[in-house]
Design a protein around this motif. Structure first.
Motif, PDB file in Angstrom:
ATOM      1  N   PHE A  80     -28.496 -20.713  52.208  1.00 65.34           N
ATOM      2  CA  PHE A  80     -27.581 -21.790  52.753  1.00 65.34           C
ATOM      3  C   PHE A  80     -28.098 -21.702  54.391  1.00 65.34           C
ATOM      4  CE2 PHE A  80     -25.232 -17.536  51.890  1.00 65.34           C
ATOM      5  CZ  PHE A  80     -25.337 -16.964  53.096  1.00 65.34           C
ATOM      6  N   ASP A  81     -27.174 -22.801  54.819  1.00 65.32           N
ATOM      7  CA  ASP A  81     -27.694 -22.939  56.351  1.00 65.32           C
ATOM      8  C   ASP A  81     -26.814 -22.322  57.408  1.00 65.32           C
ATOM      9  OD1 ASP A  81     -29.339 -25.341  55.172  1.00 65.32           O
ATOM     10  OD2 ASP A  81     -27.269 -26.260  54.565  1.00 65.32           O
ATOM     11  N   VAL A  82     -25.695 -22.060  57.144  1.00 60.64           N
ATOM     12  CA  VAL A  82     -24.802 -21.398  58.038  1.00 60.64           C
ATOM     13  C   VAL A  82     -23.764 -20.487  57.392  1.00 60.64           C
ATOM     14  CG1 VAL A  82     -23.135 -23.471  57.907  1.00 60.64           C
ATOM     15  CG2 VAL A  82     -23.201 -22.014  60.100  1.00 60.64           C
ATOM     16  N   ILE A  83     -23.269 -19.339  58.027  1.00 60.21           N
ATOM     17  CA  ILE A  83     -22.261 -18.714  57.794  1.00 60.21           C
ATOM     18  C   ILE A  83     -20.852 -19.108  58.584  1.00 60.21           C
ATOM     19  CG2 ILE A  83     -21.111 -16.183  57.652  1.00 60.21           C
ATOM     20  CD1 ILE A  83     -24.040 -15.332  57.563  1.00 60.21           C
ATOM     21  N   ILE A  84     -20.066 -19.406  57.393  1.00 61.57           N
ATOM     22  CA  ILE A  84     -18.772 -19.639  58.268  1.00 61.57           C
ATOM     23  C   ILE A  84     -17.713 -18.901  57.183  1.00 61.57           C
ATOM     24  CG2 ILE A  84     -16.826 -21.682  58.596  1.00 61.57           C
ATOM     25  CD1 ILE A  84     -19.035 -23.673  58.789  1.00 61.57           C
ATOM     26  N   GLY A  85     -17.386 -17.523  57.830  1.00 62.22           N
ATOM     27  CA  GLY A  85     -16.949 -16.728  56.751  1.00 62.22           C
ATOM     28  C   GLY A  85     -16.263 -15.578  57.714  1.00 62.22           C
ATOM     29  N   GLY A  86     -15.520 -15.998  58.768  1.00 64.49           N
ATOM     30  CA  GLY A  86     -14.717 -14.985  59.600  1.00 64.49           C
ATOM     31  C   GLY A  86     -15.451 -14.014  60.125  1.00 64.49           C
ATOM     32  N   MET A  87     -16.894 -14.114  60.686  1.00 64.25           N
ATOM     33  CA  MET A  87     -17.985 -13.129  61.033  1.00 64.25           C
ATOM     34  C   MET A  87     -17.673 -13.093  62.526  1.00 64.25           C
ATOM     35  SD  MET A  87     -21.991 -12.808  60.712  1.00 64.25           S
ATOM     36  CE  MET A  87     -21.694 -12.181  58.742  1.00 64.25           C
ATOM     37  N   SER A  88     -17.023 -11.776  62.994  1.00 66.61           N
ATOM     38  CA  SER A  88     -17.177 -11.629  64.405  1.00 66.61           C
ATOM     39  C   SER A  88     -18.338 -11.364  65.196  1.00 66.61           C
ATOM     40  CB  SER A  88     -16.363 -10.270  64.659  1.00 66.61           C
ATOM     41  OG  SER A  88     -16.816  -9.218  63.971  1.00 66.61           O
ATOM     42  N   ILE A  89     -18.498 -11.698  66.350  1.00 67.92           N
ATOM     43  CA  ILE A  89     -19.522 -11.425  66.978  1.00 67.92           C
ATOM     44  C   ILE A  89     -19.903  -9.969  67.285  1.00 67.92           C
ATOM     45  CG2 ILE A  89     -20.952 -12.019  69.271  1.00 67.92           C
ATOM     46  CD1 ILE A  89     -19.283 -14.679  69.298  1.00 67.92           C
ATOM     47  N   GLN A  90     -21.111  -9.460  67.029  1.00 66.79           N
ATOM     48  CA  GLN A  90     -21.209  -7.999  67.415  1.00 66.79           C
ATOM     49  C   GLN A  90     -22.576  -8.081  67.657  1.00 66.79           C
ATOM     50  OE1 GLN A  90     -20.406  -5.820  63.785  1.00 66.79           O
ATOM     51  NE2 GLN A  90     -18.583  -4.980  64.633  1.00 66.79           N
ATOM     52  N   PRO A  91     -23.112  -7.128  68.687  1.00 65.13           N
ATOM     53  CA  PRO A  91     -24.406  -6.985  69.016  1.00 65.13           C
ATOM     54  C   PRO A  91     -25.340  -6.762  68.029  1.00 65.13           C
ATOM     55  CG  PRO A  91     -23.114  -5.838  70.663  1.00 65.13           C
ATOM     56  CD  PRO A  91     -22.099  -6.256  69.644  1.00 65.13           C
ATOM     57  N   GLN A  92     -25.076  -5.787  67.137  1.00 65.34           N
ATOM     58  CA  GLN A  92     -26.032  -5.382  65.966  1.00 65.34           C
ATOM     59  C   GLN A  92     -26.392  -6.760  65.084  1.00 65.34           C
ATOM     60  OE1 GLN A  92     -23.098  -4.334  66.819  1.00 65.34           O
ATOM     61  NE2 GLN A  92     -23.158  -2.050  66.820  1.00 65.34           N
ATOM     62  N   ARG A  93     -25.349  -7.605  64.779  1.00 70.21           N
ATOM     63  CA  ARG A  93     -25.439  -8.603  64.147  1.00 70.21           C
ATOM     64  C   ARG A  93     -26.268  -9.758  64.929  1.00 70.21           C
ATOM     65  NH1 ARG A  93     -19.548  -8.966  61.826  1.00 70.21           N
ATOM     66  NH2 ARG A  93     -19.769  -7.793  60.062  1.00 70.21           N
ATOM     67  N   ALA A  94     -25.884  -9.909  66.187  1.00 70.68           N
ATOM     68  CA  ALA A  94     -26.722 -10.996  67.036  1.00 70.68           C
ATOM     69  C   ALA A  94     -28.513 -10.483  67.064  1.00 70.68           C
ATOM     70  CB  ALA A  94     -26.095 -10.699  68.436  1.00 70.68           C
ATOM     71  N   LEU A  95     -28.527  -9.167  66.876  1.00 76.84           N
ATOM     72  CA  LEU A  95     -30.236  -8.996  66.665  1.00 76.84           C
ATOM     73  C   LEU A  95     -30.875  -9.864  65.549  1.00 76.84           C
ATOM     74  CD1 LEU A  95     -29.943  -5.230  67.208  1.00 76.84           C
ATOM     75  CD2 LEU A  95     -30.986  -6.831  68.814  1.00 76.84           C
ATOM     76  N   LYS A  96     -30.182 -10.128  64.599  1.00 78.44           N
ATOM     77  CA  LYS A  96     -30.521 -10.927  63.479  1.00 78.44           C
ATOM     78  C   LYS A  96     -30.379 -12.347  63.244  1.00 78.44           C
ATOM     79  CE  LYS A  96     -29.927  -6.362  60.712  1.00 78.44           C
ATOM     80  NZ  LYS A  96     -29.314  -5.754  59.472  1.00 78.44           N
ATOM     81  N   VAL A  97     -29.124 -12.825  63.750  1.00 77.33           N
ATOM     82  CA  VAL A  97     -28.725 -14.091  63.848  1.00 77.33           C
ATOM     83  C   VAL A  97     -28.362 -14.390  65.295  1.00 77.33           C
ATOM     84  CG1 VAL A  97     -27.887 -13.642  61.505  1.00 77.33           C
ATOM     85  CG2 VAL A  97     -26.407 -13.519  63.206  1.00 77.33           C
ATOM     86  N   ASN A  98     -28.270 -15.976  65.245  1.00 78.32           N
ATOM     87  CA  ASN A  98     -27.476 -16.478  66.444  1.00 78.32           C
ATOM     88  C   ASN A  98     -26.041 -16.839  66.090  1.00 78.32           C
ATOM     89  OD1 ASN A  98     -29.818 -16.222  68.272  1.00 78.32           O
ATOM     90  ND2 ASN A  98     -30.437 -17.994  67.862  1.00 78.32           N
TER      91      ASN A  98
END
Length: 273
Positions: free
Chosen positions: A101-119
């Motif tokens: 899919f093109d984008v995650i719109i799913g209640g995802m909180s910003i976390q440094p660990q996640r920001a290493l993989k996605v913007n």
């Protein structure tokens, strides 16, 4: 004078060559942009997982909820159709990176660990962790410290920030992980867990739903988390568009209006129960 002209021509040709290469690169980037792909395809594919009241299925099997409204409005403003891609939370980032899919719109909180993989975009909402507990086994527990004990069993949905929050604020309690939040609540109702740790307002809704068996030991969430869209890295055009869109619908009051409907009223409960 002739020497200067002879020197100038190669320099000019080199500049033109560099300019042409940059223009070609910009054109290639535009073609590769998810934004351009969405517009050309005519559909926006949205990855999400079900969280009450962020996203859920109504009696007809249709998806409804705060994030469903957000995704529909985004697609409408882009002039494209919406395609929902329900995905297990534990695998939602890999699915995005694979192009499902093109984008995650799913209640995802910003976390440094996640920001290493996605913007991440700018936040469009804020959430926090809360606790809903069983009255029979935890009726006298009223503080966070009460749940930070070795004999406390916490039921938590795996892959969510609730897992990290419990490790940080309730390190002495035991954790039991499940694929969805319905299982976590059932674990407490069956007496196999003391409480559920989950994003607000899920715990509050469960306490209202089963007031004879469940209660809220804390007056408010014990964390605060910025919620944002997630996209693949290396796509500044799409990220810039989404940031701009969030700011526009936020300033016009639309996001607040939809949030109040789904999080502050029960007007929608008849749709899903």
């Amino acid at each position: 004078m002739r020497l200067k002209s002879l020197f100038f021509i190669p320099v000019l040709l080199m500049a033109l060559s560099v300019g042409s290469a940059q223009a070609a690169t910009r054109a290639d980037l535009a073609k590769e942009s998810t934004l351009e792909q969405v517009l050309q395809r005519g559909t926006l594919r949205v990855g999400f997982s079900t969280f009450v009241p962020w996203a859920m299925q109504d009696k007809r099997g249709e998806f409804v909820g705060f994030e469903i409204d957000v995704a529909r409005r985004l697609a409408q403003d882009m002039g494209v159709k919406i395609v929902f891609e329900p995905t297990q939370w534990s695998g939602i980032i890999p699915a995005l990176l694979s192009g499902k899919f093109d984008v995650i719109i799913g209640g995802m909180s910003i976390q440094p660990q996640r920001a290493l993989k996605v913007n991440f975009t700018v936040p469009y909402e804020y959430s926090g962790m809360s606790i809903v507990a069983g009255k029979k086994y935890a009726g006298k527990m009223k503080s966070l410290a009460d749940f930070n004990k070795p004999d406390v069993v916490l039921a938590i949905r795996q892959g969510t920030t609730a897992v990290d929050a419990a490790k940080k604020y309730l390190p002495q309690a035991k954790q039991k992980l499940f694929d969805n939040e319905a299982q976590t609540i059932q674990e407490v109702l069956n007496g196999r867990a003391t409480a559920v740790v989950a994003s607000d307002p899920f715990p509050a809704f469960q306490a209202l739903k089963s007031p004879d068996k469940l209660y809220l030991p804390l007056a408010k969430p014990f964390t605060k988390e910025p919620i944002a869209f997630a996209v693949r890295k290396g796509d500044p055009d799409f990220l810039n568009f989404l940031d701009s869109w969030i700011r526009v619908v936020s300033d016009e009051g639309w996001l607040e209006e939809r949030h109040n409907y789904w999080f502050r009223t029960n007007a929608w409960k008849g749709m899903v129960e």
